[in-house]
Write an enzyme that holds these catalytic residues in place. Sequence first.
Site, PDB file in Angstrom:
ATOM      1  N   TYR A  57       0.815  -1.222   0.000  1.00 36.99           N
ATOM      2  CA  TYR A  57       0.000   0.000   0.000  1.00 36.99           C
ATOM      3  C   TYR A  57       0.843   1.263   0.000  1.00 36.99           C
ATOM      4  CZ  TYR A  57       0.514  -1.082   5.029  1.00 36.99           C
ATOM      5  OH  TYR A  57       0.981  -1.433   6.270  1.00 36.99           O
ATOM      6  N   GLU A 166     -14.752 -24.208 -43.504  1.00 38.71           N
ATOM      7  CA  GLU A 166     -15.623 -23.891 -44.623  1.00 38.71           C
ATOM      8  C   GLU A 166     -16.584 -22.771 -44.228  1.00 38.71           C
ATOM      9  OE1 GLU A 166     -17.602 -27.404 -45.856  1.00 38.71           O
ATOM     10  OE2 GLU A 166     -15.784 -28.370 -46.621  1.00 38.71           O
ATOM     11  N   ARG A 205     -13.790  -3.716 -43.140  1.00 32.00           N
ATOM     12  CA  ARG A 205     -14.891  -4.677 -43.102  1.00 32.00           C
ATOM     13  C   ARG A 205     -16.139  -4.067 -43.748  1.00 32.00           C
ATOM     14  NH1 ARG A 205     -17.518  -8.445 -39.455  1.00 32.00           N
ATOM     15  NH2 ARG A 205     -19.582  -8.754 -40.381  1.00 32.00           N
ATOM     16  N   ARG A 214     -15.726 -11.423 -45.475  1.00 29.11           N
ATOM     17  CA  ARG A 214     -15.306 -10.292 -44.646  1.00 29.11           C
ATOM     18  C   ARG A 214     -13.805 -10.356 -44.395  1.00 29.11           C
ATOM     19  NH1 ARG A 214     -19.326 -13.253 -40.769  1.00 29.11           N
ATOM     20  NH2 ARG A 214     -19.902 -13.819 -42.874  1.00 29.11           N
ATOM     21  N   ASP A 217     -13.764 -10.466 -38.746  1.00 29.38           N
ATOM     22  CA  ASP A 217     -14.997 -10.684 -37.985  1.00 29.38           C
ATOM     23  C   ASP A 217     -14.609 -10.921 -36.528  1.00 29.38           C
ATOM     24  OD1 ASP A 217     -17.676 -10.982 -37.519  1.00 29.38           O
ATOM     25  OD2 ASP A 217     -17.770 -13.074 -38.163  1.00 29.38           O
ATOM     26  N   ASP A 219     -16.367 -11.361 -32.786  1.00 29.20           N
ATOM     27  CA  ASP A 219     -17.627 -11.539 -32.069  1.00 29.20           C
ATOM     28  C   ASP A 219     -17.375 -11.813 -30.593  1.00 29.20           C
ATOM     29  OD1 ASP A 219     -19.370 -11.269 -34.245  1.00 29.20           O
ATOM     30  OD2 ASP A 219     -19.035 -13.342 -34.853  1.00 29.20           O
ATOM     31  N   PRO A 238     -25.637 -15.717 -29.856  1.00 31.33           N
ATOM     32  CA  PRO A 238     -26.794 -16.603 -30.064  1.00 31.33           C
ATOM     33  C   PRO A 238     -26.533 -17.800 -30.972  1.00 31.33           C
ATOM     34  CG  PRO A 238     -27.051 -14.556 -31.288  1.00 31.33           C
ATOM     35  CD  PRO A 238     -25.861 -14.360 -30.396  1.00 31.33           C
TER      36      PRO A 238
END
Length: 271
Positions: A57, A166, A205, A214, A217, A219, A238
């Site tokens: 500290y 792919e 992009r 693209r 990408d 995510d 999702p």
Amino acid sequence: MEKTNDKIIIKDLCVFAKHGVFKEEKIMGQKFLVSVELEVNTRKAGVSDNIELSVNYADVCEVIEGFMKEYTFNLIEAAAENLALVLFANFEQLKGVKITIKKPWAPIGMDVDYVAVSIERRWHRAYIALGSNMGDKLLYLENAVGSIKNDVNCKILKISDIILTEPYGPVEQDDFLNGCIMIDTLYTPHELLRFLQKLENDANRKRDVHWGPRTLDLDILLYDDLVLCDDELVIPHPEMHKRAFVLEPLKQIAPDAVHPLLHQRIRDMVQ
């Protein structure tokens, strides 16, 4: 990220500094009182009685004083925000911090004890999927990882292997390079989204075709154990549980991470 209730507390460190909107505040300076609560696991230090396993500290106080005196901000909100970044940068053991900056001599023309700003910031564990199927694919991914690594709000903890996959969806296009990274971040989910979108934009992009080719990408797959759904962002991602090109590299770096809605480990979701 593992949470702890352990804290090191420093209360009302007095620093004379030059923060404020008015010219006189920047020239003459005034007193500030800085308090911090450092979220850090003290167990090992407590058992061993070894200061090297904790946060000193005295060093924290020195960093706070140096920061408050070296920089000048109009707002104590900005001082607190930037002080948090400095503390995280200087003390790797730090998992979270609460900072309160009091301004006893605030020029408001009324009798007041003090005005203050108090913020809490902490590292959050997030998993990011990487993909590219245009141009120099590997270079796009490497540049993105480098930009994330160089951002003060992020720490890269693990990087998966890059795999050839792919394309997904109805659009005919080139094969992808895909991977995942594990990071700790100070960004909120929406701040992280905007940061990643900026990296995508920097890589030129285009979003003309859904599920189309693209250059880059990025995510957000998981963010702590958060479940979020709004017009901008959905967490967990999702589609992640349907995509082997996401789950395989994610399994490599976080096999025991748990999907907060499906309540399954990544390794089990792959199987």
